[in-house]
Design a protein around this motif. Structure first.
Motif, short mmCIF file in Angstrom:
data_model
loop_
_atom_site.label_atom_id
_atom_site.label_comp_id
_atom_site.label_asym_id
_atom_site.label_seq_id
_atom_site.Cartn_x
_atom_site.Cartn_y
_atom_site.Cartn_z
N ARG A 1 -3.69 8.17 4.71
CA ARG A 1 -4.44 7.22 3.88
C ARG A 1 -4.10 7.40 2.40
O ARG A 1 -3.88 6.43 1.68
N CYS B 1 -0.75 6.08 1.10
CA CYS B 1 -0.73 4.63 0.88
C CYS B 1 -1.55 4.25 -0.35
O CYS B 1 -1.18 3.39 -1.14
N ARG B 2 -2.67 4.90 -0.53
CA ARG B 2 -3.63 4.57 -1.57
C ARG B 2 -3.22 5.12 -2.94
O ARG B 2 -3.29 4.44 -3.95
N ARG C 1 -0.23 6.73 -3.78
CA ARG C 1 1.22 6.81 -4.06
C ARG C 1 1.64 8.19 -4.48
O ARG C 1 2.22 8.40 -5.54
#
Length: 92
Positions: A85, A88-89, A91
């Protein structure tokens, strides 16, 4: 091209002592920008192990891991999911 190093810290509080967190954070801070600091474990044990004070002092995000059945890898699974998670959130 100069890229800023963005670091996410994921700690298994069931296996890492609270007394190590200060030196870990200092080392990581020298190597880049810490964008996420997360601690996973059984929070009912946090007050006796010293984690409770440190989570507030260092702004650590706490994840309660409930053991619904026996097994050593429950916290590990939670950490791996959160790494996915965060990648993706945040970087990182």
């Amino acid at each position: 091209m100069n890229f800023e190093k963005r670091i996410a810290l994921f700690v298994d509080a069931d296996n890492v002592g609270a007394d190590l967190i200060q030196s870990i954070l200092q080392t990581l801070d020298q190597r880049g920008t810490i964008v996420s600091k997360q601690v996973f474990g059984q929070t009912n044990r946090f007050s006796s192990s010293g984690w409770k004070t440190l989570t507030n002092s260092y702004g650590l995000e706490v994840h309660q891991v409930k053991r619904i059945r026996k097994g050593k890898n429950v916290t590990d699974f939670h950490i791996v999911l959160e790494i996915g998670r965060a990648s993706c959130r945040e970087r990182v």
